[in-house]
Design a protein around this motif. Sequence first.
Motif, short mmCIF file in Angstrom:
data_model
loop_
_atom_site.label_atom_id
_atom_site.label_comp_id
_atom_site.label_asym_id
_atom_site.label_seq_id
_atom_site.Cartn_x
_atom_site.Cartn_y
_atom_site.Cartn_z
N TRP A 1 8.57 -61.78 -1.94
CA TRP A 1 7.98 -61.92 -0.62
C TRP A 1 7.14 -60.71 -0.20
O TRP A 1 6.13 -60.86 0.51
CB TRP A 1 9.08 -62.17 0.42
N GLN A 2 7.55 -59.53 -0.61
CA GLN A 2 6.85 -58.34 -0.13
C GLN A 2 5.41 -58.26 -0.61
O GLN A 2 4.57 -57.63 0.05
CB GLN A 2 7.61 -57.08 -0.54
N SER A 3 5.11 -58.88 -1.73
CA SER A 3 3.72 -58.85 -2.21
C SER A 3 2.79 -59.58 -1.25
O SER A 3 1.65 -59.15 -1.03
CB SER A 3 3.64 -59.48 -3.61
N PHE A 4 3.28 -60.68 -0.64
CA PHE A 4 2.47 -61.41 0.34
C PHE A 4 2.33 -60.62 1.64
O PHE A 4 1.27 -60.56 2.24
CB PHE A 4 3.08 -62.78 0.63
N LEU A 5 3.44 -60.03 2.07
CA LEU A 5 3.44 -59.31 3.34
C LEU A 5 2.58 -58.06 3.29
O LEU A 5 1.87 -57.73 4.26
CB LEU A 5 4.88 -58.93 3.71
N SER A 6 2.65 -57.36 2.17
CA SER A 6 1.95 -56.08 2.08
C SER A 6 0.44 -56.24 1.93
O SER A 6 -0.32 -55.38 2.38
CB SER A 6 2.49 -55.27 0.91
N LYS A 7 -0.01 -57.33 1.33
CA LYS A 7 -1.44 -57.48 1.04
C LYS A 7 -2.27 -57.47 2.31
O LYS A 7 -3.30 -56.78 2.40
CB LYS A 7 -1.70 -58.75 0.24
N THR A 8 -1.85 -58.26 3.31
CA THR A 8 -2.63 -58.33 4.54
C THR A 8 -2.70 -56.99 5.23
O THR A 8 -3.77 -56.55 5.68
CB THR A 8 -2.02 -59.37 5.49
N LEU A 9 -1.56 -56.31 5.32
CA LEU A 9 -1.54 -55.01 5.98
C LEU A 9 -2.35 -53.98 5.19
O LEU A 9 -3.10 -53.18 5.77
CB LEU A 9 -0.10 -54.53 6.13
N LYS A 10 -2.24 -54.02 3.88
CA LYS A 10 -3.00 -53.09 3.03
C LYS A 10 -4.50 -53.30 3.21
O LYS A 10 -5.26 -52.32 3.37
CB LYS A 10 -2.61 -53.31 1.57
N ASP A 11 -4.93 -54.55 3.21
CA ASP A 11 -6.35 -54.84 3.39
C ASP A 11 -6.86 -54.36 4.75
O ASP A 11 -7.98 -53.84 4.86
CB ASP A 11 -6.61 -56.34 3.23
N THR A 12 -6.03 -54.53 5.78
CA THR A 12 -6.41 -54.06 7.12
C THR A 12 -6.60 -52.55 7.13
O THR A 12 -7.60 -52.03 7.66
CB THR A 12 -5.35 -54.45 8.16
N MET A 13 -5.66 -51.84 6.54
CA MET A 13 -5.74 -50.37 6.51
C MET A 13 -6.98 -49.90 5.76
O MET A 13 -7.70 -49.01 6.21
CB MET A 13 -4.49 -49.78 5.89
N LEU A 14 -7.23 -50.49 4.59
CA LEU A 14 -8.32 -50.02 3.75
C LEU A 14 -9.69 -50.38 4.33
O LEU A 14 -10.64 -49.60 4.25
CB LEU A 14 -8.18 -50.61 2.34
N GLU A 15 -9.81 -51.56 4.91
CA GLU A 15 -11.11 -52.02 5.40
C GLU A 15 -11.44 -51.46 6.77
O GLU A 15 -12.58 -51.11 7.06
CB GLU A 15 -11.13 -53.56 5.46
N LYS A 16 -10.43 -51.34 7.62
CA LYS A 16 -10.68 -51.00 9.02
C LYS A 16 -10.58 -49.51 9.30
O LYS A 16 -11.27 -48.98 10.19
CB LYS A 16 -9.69 -51.76 9.91
N PHE A 17 -9.72 -48.83 8.55
CA PHE A 17 -9.44 -47.43 8.89
C PHE A 17 -9.71 -46.49 7.71
O PHE A 17 -9.00 -45.50 7.53
CB PHE A 17 -7.98 -47.29 9.35
#
Length: 487
Positions: free
Chosen positions: A317-333
């Motif tokens: 499950w953590q692979s699904f949860l982490s991807k969205t947050l990771k993408d937000t951090m990398l793209e936005k900040f």
Amino acid sequence: MTGWVFPASTDTTFENKITRKGTTYSNTGMLLASWLGLACAMVMLTDSMYVLEFGRLVLGVQFALMVMIVLIQVSSSKTTRSIIGLTVILTFILIEYCDLEHPTIEPGFYYNDMNPVANAIAREWPVEMRTYDDGRGTPWLCTGDSRTGMPFLLNSIPDLTYVRRWLPVDKNEALIMDIAFPKDGKFHSDKPVYLVLHGLNGGSKEDYVKDFVMRQMAAGSTVAVMVTRGLMDSPILGNDLPHFTRTSDVHTAATTLRKAIGPHVTLGGVGYSMGAITLANYVAYQGNDCPLDAAVSLSGALDTRQQYFYRRSRNFWQSFLSKTLKDTMLEKFSQQLYSRLSREEIESISIADSMISLDEAFFVKYNNYPSIMDYYSDMGAMGDFESWDHNKGGRIANVSVPLLVVNALDDPIAYWKTLGDPVRVSHSGQGYTMLLITRYGGHVGWPLGLDPRENAWRWMSEVASSFVTANDKIIKMEKSHIREQSN
């Protein structure tokens, strides 16, 4: 006119070929089905969700029967028998490796009956509202995985109209507070007001959040959803990116609401998943200075250090949860990331494949924690727990308002070990922490009925609101009793 008469064929070669080919197809189909059954039995015997659901004995017998069936099918093939032997060995290796330890805690409602408030809540809170394992769940969802995933796939909650307000926080930053008023558009001071903390990647538009908000609006309550800074397109001007040990934002939201509604209106906090972890941690940190009257943690965790050892959650499950947050951090900040981290460290964020690895690569390093265990120690309400001896229970003992912790033992994301010993936890400090543990329910799930779409997240929404309402009733009874004594 006579009909044509054909002599019976004496050549049976054609019929024999058809028979042999049909038999071959039938045998091949049975063999494939047997191998598929063996593979399924192997998966079920080495998966903690199935073991919890059906038990080791039943699944072990099933696996043994499938091995016997396949052996009968291929009794003449030494190579295939060797493959079966290797499959059995691999199964036993996986049993040792996987998280198959059966929960050592029992489902139930844990509270300290020596605490008068907890005792009164147990009396006033309807048993019907805190019961799930009596068969009311969706019968065809048979594991914690399905009870977690299917509600998200099946349920759809209409969009709601929020009034958005921005709350100033430290260093010129601001939080989003999305507020929903009752259908008549009025504020009702005789109804509880709710502060909601959403999950890891969510916001006020998460379906289970909308389910709760919609039901409380219909009941006449006002609900405010605090959005994690940086999510739902909210900007961050400085370098204080979101991290989940921060409780100051919750305090800003809670104190703002308290000032707005006054001291006599019940203010309840409701947190989901990561929001549940943060809410429980906030209540523990604040102690006697908590502006909330009650709090409900749904599918959260107390001792988040234990989450590190939950391989089942980490590997799936953590692979699904982490991807969205990771993408937000990398793209936005990205600008903020480069201000504190090296290119190599940012590269390690991009390849993080679980929340554990993302925490290690980003949250720990960006916020200068010595280790991931130090980060998790700050995150959970029992993160500093050492033992129940010599007052080493940690900040969970500081809880001074009714805190209800709701978790399912079949939760595939939040580890049951993070709850500690429910009896000892409920008796920690002044005894304000209560735990409602169900055997089934999944993670932020608890589906109801044959068609879970009919109820959506009703059980979860009602268990939270009914707990706060019971506390609200007790507060009003106490105030009435004080007025009677003063007269």
